[in-house]
Design a protein around this motif. Structure first.
Motif, PDB file in Angstrom:
ATOM      1  N   LEU A   1       0.829  -1.210   0.000  1.00 34.00           N
ATOM      2  CA  LEU A   1       0.000   0.000   0.000  1.00 34.00           C
ATOM      3  C   LEU A   1       0.863   1.261   0.000  1.00 34.00           C
ATOM      4  CD1 LEU A   1      -2.736  -1.135   2.551  1.00 34.00           C
ATOM      5  CD2 LEU A   1      -2.936  -1.006   0.057  1.00 34.00           C
ATOM      6  N   LEU A   2       1.930   1.244   0.771  1.00 35.13           N
ATOM      7  CA  LEU A   2       2.829   2.399   0.799  1.00 35.13           C
ATOM      8  C   LEU A   2       3.518   2.585  -0.550  1.00 35.13           C
ATOM      9  CD1 LEU A   2       4.334   1.872   4.355  1.00 35.13           C
ATOM     10  CD2 LEU A   2       2.844   3.749   3.643  1.00 35.13           C
ATOM     11  N   ALA A   3       3.828   1.476  -1.216  1.00 36.89           N
ATOM     12  CA  ALA A   3       4.442   1.564  -2.543  1.00 36.89           C
ATOM     13  C   ALA A   3       3.479   2.211  -3.539  1.00 36.89           C
ATOM     14  CB  ALA A   3       4.861   0.177  -3.022  1.00 36.89           C
ATOM     15  N   ILE A   4       2.194   1.898  -3.405  1.00 38.99           N
ATOM     16  CA  ILE A   4       1.189   2.524  -4.273  1.00 38.99           C
ATOM     17  C   ILE A   4       1.178   4.035  -4.061  1.00 38.99           C
ATOM     18  CG2 ILE A   4      -1.298   2.758  -4.659  1.00 38.99           C
ATOM     19  CD1 ILE A   4      -1.527  -0.256  -4.088  1.00 38.99           C
ATOM     20  N   LEU A   5       1.242   4.456  -2.797  1.00 36.23           N
ATOM     21  CA  LEU A   5       1.276   5.893  -2.511  1.00 36.23           C
ATOM     22  C   LEU A   5       2.517   6.545  -3.109  1.00 36.23           C
ATOM     23  CD1 LEU A   5       0.053   6.121   1.204  1.00 36.23           C
ATOM     24  CD2 LEU A   5      -1.200   6.744  -0.872  1.00 36.23           C
ATOM     25  N   ASP A   6       3.650   5.857  -3.028  1.00 37.93           N
ATOM     26  CA  ASP A   6       4.887   6.409  -3.589  1.00 37.93           C
ATOM     27  C   ASP A   6       4.743   6.647  -5.093  1.00 37.93           C
ATOM     28  OD1 ASP A   6       6.122   6.383  -1.127  1.00 37.93           O
ATOM     29  OD2 ASP A   6       7.129   4.459  -1.451  1.00 37.93           O
ATOM     30  N   VAL A   7       4.163   5.670  -5.781  1.00 37.56           N
ATOM     31  CA  VAL A   7       3.986   5.790  -7.230  1.00 37.56           C
ATOM     32  C   VAL A   7       3.014   6.921  -7.556  1.00 37.56           C
ATOM     33  CG1 VAL A   7       3.089   4.640  -9.289  1.00 37.56           C
ATOM     34  CG2 VAL A   7       4.563   3.388  -7.695  1.00 37.56           C
ATOM     35  N   ARG A   8       1.912   6.969  -6.848  1.00 38.26           N
ATOM     36  CA  ARG A   8       0.907   8.017  -7.085  1.00 38.26           C
ATOM     37  C   ARG A   8       1.492   9.406  -6.826  1.00 38.26           C
ATOM     38  NH1 ARG A   8      -4.693   6.975  -8.650  1.00 38.26           N
ATOM     39  NH2 ARG A   8      -4.795   4.708  -8.806  1.00 38.26           N
ATOM     40  N   ARG A   9       2.282   9.506  -5.765  1.00 33.77           N
ATOM     41  CA  ARG A   9       2.889  10.802  -5.438  1.00 33.77           C
ATOM     42  C   ARG A   9       3.844  11.242  -6.545  1.00 33.77           C
ATOM     43  NH1 ARG A   9       4.871   9.398  -0.933  1.00 33.77           N
ATOM     44  NH2 ARG A   9       6.997   9.022  -1.649  1.00 33.77           N
ATOM     45  N   GLU A  10       4.650  10.324  -7.037  1.00 34.15           N
ATOM     46  CA  GLU A  10       5.586  10.653  -8.113  1.00 34.15           C
ATOM     47  C   GLU A  10       4.857  11.087  -9.381  1.00 34.15           C
ATOM     48  OE1 GLU A  10       8.909  10.868  -8.075  1.00 34.15           O
ATOM     49  OE2 GLU A  10       8.794  10.531  -5.908  1.00 34.15           O
ATOM     50  N   ARG A  11       3.709  10.520  -9.620  1.00 37.16           N
ATOM     51  CA  ARG A  11       2.928  10.856 -10.820  1.00 37.16           C
ATOM     52  C   ARG A  11       2.049  12.085 -10.619  1.00 37.16           C
ATOM     53  NH1 ARG A  11       0.552   4.827 -12.422  1.00 37.16           N
ATOM     54  NH2 ARG A  11       2.527   3.902 -13.136  1.00 37.16           N
ATOM     55  N   GLY A  12       1.968  12.571  -9.388  1.00 35.69           N
ATOM     56  CA  GLY A  12       1.086  13.698  -9.105  1.00 35.69           C
ATOM     57  C   GLY A  12      -0.376  13.313  -9.101  1.00 35.69           C
ATOM     58  N   GLU A  13      -0.653  12.064  -8.729  1.00 37.09           N
ATOM     59  CA  GLU A  13      -2.026  11.553  -8.725  1.00 37.09           C
ATOM     60  C   GLU A  13      -2.512  11.342  -7.293  1.00 37.09           C
ATOM     61  OE1 GLU A  13      -1.421   8.908 -12.834  1.00 37.09           O
ATOM     62  OE2 GLU A  13      -1.723   7.929 -10.889  1.00 37.09           O
ATOM     63  N   PRO A  14      -3.805  11.499  -7.045  1.00 37.59           N
ATOM     64  CA  PRO A  14      -4.336  11.258  -5.696  1.00 37.59           C
ATOM     65  C   PRO A  14      -4.338   9.767  -5.370  1.00 37.59           C
ATOM     66  CG  PRO A  14      -6.122  11.684  -7.221  1.00 37.59           C
ATOM     67  CD  PRO A  14      -4.850  11.937  -7.988  1.00 37.59           C
ATOM     68  N   PRO A  15      -4.475   9.423  -4.105  1.00 35.86           N
ATOM     69  CA  PRO A  15      -4.560   8.004  -3.735  1.00 35.86           C
ATOM     70  C   PRO A  15      -5.804   7.369  -4.350  1.00 35.86           C
ATOM     71  CG  PRO A  15      -4.194   9.392  -1.813  1.00 35.86           C
ATOM     72  CD  PRO A  15      -4.549  10.304  -2.935  1.00 35.86           C
ATOM     73  N   PRO A  16      -5.768   6.071  -4.608  1.00 36.07           N
ATOM     74  CA  PRO A  16      -6.951   5.399  -5.175  1.00 36.07           C
ATOM     75  C   PRO A  16      -7.999   5.147  -4.093  1.00 36.07           C
ATOM     76  CG  PRO A  16      -5.198   3.798  -4.794  1.00 36.07           C
ATOM     77  CD  PRO A  16      -4.630   5.148  -4.441  1.00 36.07           C
ATOM     78  N   HIS A  17      -9.219   5.599  -4.342  1.00 37.11           N
ATOM     79  CA  HIS A  17     -10.327   5.320  -3.424  1.00 37.11           C
ATOM     80  C   HIS A  17      -9.927   5.588  -1.968  1.00 37.11           C
ATOM     81  CE1 HIS A  17     -12.165   3.473  -6.928  1.00 37.11           C
ATOM     82  NE2 HIS A  17     -11.117   2.673  -7.050  1.00 37.11           N
ATOM     83  N   SER A  18      -9.616   6.840  -1.680  1.00 36.38           N
ATOM     84  CA  SER A  18      -9.061   7.216  -0.373  1.00 36.38           C
ATOM     85  C   SER A  18      -9.873   6.703   0.807  1.00 36.38           C
ATOM     86  CB  SER A  18      -8.953   8.743  -0.275  1.00 36.38           C
ATOM     87  OG  SER A  18      -8.029   9.236  -1.209  1.00 36.38           O
ATOM     88  N   ASN A  19     -11.197   6.742   0.680  1.00 31.43           N
ATOM     89  CA  ASN A  19     -12.051   6.353   1.811  1.00 31.43           C
ATOM     90  C   ASN A  19     -11.858   4.900   2.229  1.00 31.43           C
ATOM     91  OD1 ASN A  19     -12.997   8.927   1.623  1.00 31.43           O
ATOM     92  ND2 ASN A  19     -15.066   8.380   0.956  1.00 31.43           N
ATOM     93  N   GLN A  20     -11.440   4.058   1.284  1.00 32.81           N
ATOM     94  CA  GLN A  20     -11.149   2.669   1.615  1.00 32.81           C
ATOM     95  C   GLN A  20      -9.646   2.434   1.791  1.00 32.81           C
ATOM     96  OE1 GLN A  20     -13.223   3.224  -1.388  1.00 32.81           O
ATOM     97  NE2 GLN A  20     -14.910   3.320   0.080  1.00 32.81           N
ATOM     98  N   PHE A  21      -8.861   3.205   1.046  1.00 30.95           N
ATOM     99  CA  PHE A  21      -7.412   2.963   1.025  1.00 30.95           C
ATOM    100  C   PHE A  21      -6.765   3.219   2.387  1.00 30.95           C
ATOM    101  CE2 PHE A  21      -2.993   3.993   0.380  1.00 30.95           C
ATOM    102  CZ  PHE A  21      -2.567   3.070  -0.561  1.00 30.95           C
ATOM    103  N   TYR A  22      -7.038   4.378   2.982  1.00 30.24           N
ATOM    104  CA  TYR A  22      -6.349   4.720   4.232  1.00 30.24           C
ATOM    105  C   TYR A  22      -6.775   3.840   5.409  1.00 30.24           C
ATOM    106  CZ  TYR A  22      -3.851   8.592   2.140  1.00 30.24           C
ATOM    107  OH  TYR A  22      -2.989   9.341   1.369  1.00 30.24           O
ATOM    108  N   PRO A  23      -8.064   3.536   5.580  1.00 33.19           N
ATOM    109  CA  PRO A  23      -8.413   2.570   6.632  1.00 33.19           C
ATOM    110  C   PRO A  23      -7.740   1.212   6.414  1.00 33.19           C
ATOM    111  CG  PRO A  23     -10.353   3.809   5.997  1.00 33.19           C
ATOM    112  CD  PRO A  23      -9.280   4.169   5.010  1.00 33.19           C
TER     113      PRO A  23
END
Length: 223
Positions: free
Chosen positions: A13-35
């Motif tokens: 999950l943290l790796a997904i955030l790293d990729v999204r951050r590098e691309r300038g994209e928001p997290p996927p489905h934040s309401n489910q992702f962070y919990p």
């Protein structure tokens, strides 16, 4: 016998955030992702402490660290422009579990006063706008002195002229602490009389008095 994980690993999950951050994209489905991230860290019995300075939280279209973030519906308004504030919502519990602060702490006040300092330095005379002065006065009402980590050269002490000054300037007597308003007014009147008599090319004197709260000033004098 091989089994599938019921929840994704925190590293994935943290790796997904790293990729999204590098691309300038928001997290996927934040309401489910962070919990899910919180659940994964707890299942793995991992401390969130080592994530405090990793930009994993998404606030106002930007990734910020939990250390920077304030997650509170009652965050002081003066901090809104200087600090990443998540002002309540479905992710509040998850953000708090990941290390965001529920109340303003030293790092948030330091960030605010550094924000004031940066705005002051845009002006040749270190003068704030009326809005910025209002935010600074609100901050004075909420703290008892300079936060830990704030540089002595940061300009955050408001004068009665709308300019801001540093602790270094105060300690070097380059402007006055207004503990005695009558004396301050007398000094300014004397300066005005001197200016009216000065030669055309003489340098103009400037007397400014600190307008911040006595409690903030008493703390500023320490050290």
């Amino acid at each position: 016998m091989l089994t599938c994980r019921e929840t994704p690993a925190s590293a994935a999950l943290l790796a997904i955030l790293d990729v999204r951050r590098e691309r300038g994209e928001p997290p996927p489905h934040s309401n489910q992702f962070y919990p899910a991230l919180v659940e994964a860290l707890r299942a793995e019995r991992q401390s969130v402490g080592w994530q405090l300075h990793r930009r994993i939280l998404y606030v106002d279209d930007a990734y910020v660290t939990p250390f920077q973030c304030l997650a509170s519906a009652r965050a002081p308004k003066c901090l809104w422009g200087a600090v990443p504030v998540y002002r309540g919502g479905v992710l509040a519990d998850a953000y708090l579990a990941l290390g965001a602060a529920p109340i303003a702490r030293d790092q948030h006040w330091t960030a605010f006063f550094e924000w004031i300092d940066a705005r002051a330095k845009r002006s040749a005379t270190a003068t704030l706008t009326a809005t910025e002065r209002g935010l600074l006065l609100e901050a004075y009402r909420r703290i008892s002195g300079p936060p830990e980590g704030l540089s002595d050269t940061a300009k955050w002490l408001l004068s009665d002229r709308g300019t801001v000054h540093s602790l270094t300037e105060l300690r070097e007597d380059r402007f006055l602490e207004n503990d005695f308003p009558e004396l301050a007014e007398a000094l300014k009147a004397a300066a005005a009389r001197w200016r009216s008599r000065r030669a055309p090319r003489q340098r103009e004197a400037s007397i400014a008095c600190c307008a911040c709260t006595p409690s903030a000033m008493s703390a500023a004098r320490v050290g």
